[in-house]
Design an enzyme around this catalytic site. Structure first.
Site, short mmCIF file in Angstrom:
data_model
loop_
_atom_site.label_atom_id
_atom_site.label_comp_id
_atom_site.label_asym_id
_atom_site.label_seq_id
_atom_site.Cartn_x
_atom_site.Cartn_y
_atom_site.Cartn_z
CB CYS A 280 -7.52 -4.64 -5.51
SG CYS A 280 -9.01 -5.43 -6.08
CG HIS A 281 -5.42 -10.23 -6.86
ND1 HIS A 281 -6.29 -9.90 -7.87
CD2 HIS A 281 -4.33 -10.77 -7.44
CE1 HIS A 281 -5.73 -10.27 -9.02
NE2 HIS A 281 -4.54 -10.78 -8.78
CE1 TYR B 201 -4.09 -1.84 0.28
CE2 TYR B 201 -2.75 -3.28 1.67
CZ TYR B 201 -3.90 -3.05 0.93
OH TYR B 201 -4.85 -4.02 0.83
CG ASN C 119 -13.14 1.75 -7.64
OD1 ASN C 119 -13.89 2.64 -7.96
ND2 ASN C 119 -12.55 0.98 -8.52
CD GLU D 92 -1.99 -12.84 -10.53
OE1 GLU D 92 -1.20 -12.06 -10.00
OE2 GLU D 92 -3.07 -12.50 -11.03
#
Length: 86
Positions: A55-56, A25, A48, A82
């Site tokens: 956002c992960h 962040y 949002n 990923e």
DNA sequence: CATTTGACGCCAA
DNA sequence: TTTGGCGCCAAAT
């Protein structure tokens, strides 16, 4: 760019995170032009709810997951799939 | 305009 | 190591 709002900038930054990469962040806030707005960053992503935004890939400075709209558990799973380094 | 809310971060005990 | 508290910021109410 009409990206005037801080939140718009944050969304763009997060959307530009490459696959297998994780930013904190603090890093996202720094890229967005407000290195100390990590608070607002979390708040913006929370409000949002957007599937276009990975956002992960945004985690805490501790390398922990933090939270996710659909459960932090899912977030960690996505990162592992990923190939994100922890 | 003032207050509240948070997916946070760091320090002290 | 864990918990509690303080500081920080933008958006919503």
């Amino acid at each position: 760019m009409a990206t005037s709002s801080f939140q718009q900038r944050v969304l763009v930054v997060v959307r530009n995170i490459p696959k297998g990469k994780t930013l904190t962040y603090t890093q996202v806030a720094h890229r967005a032009g407000r290195p100390r707005a990590y608070r607002a960053v979390g708040n913006i992503l929370n409000k949002n709810y957007n599937p276009q935004i990975p956002c992960h890939r945004v985690v805490r400075s501790d390398g922990k997951i933090g939270g996710y709209n659909r459960g932090a558990r899912r977030k960690g799973l996505l990162l592992k799939k990923e190939g994100a380094v922890v």
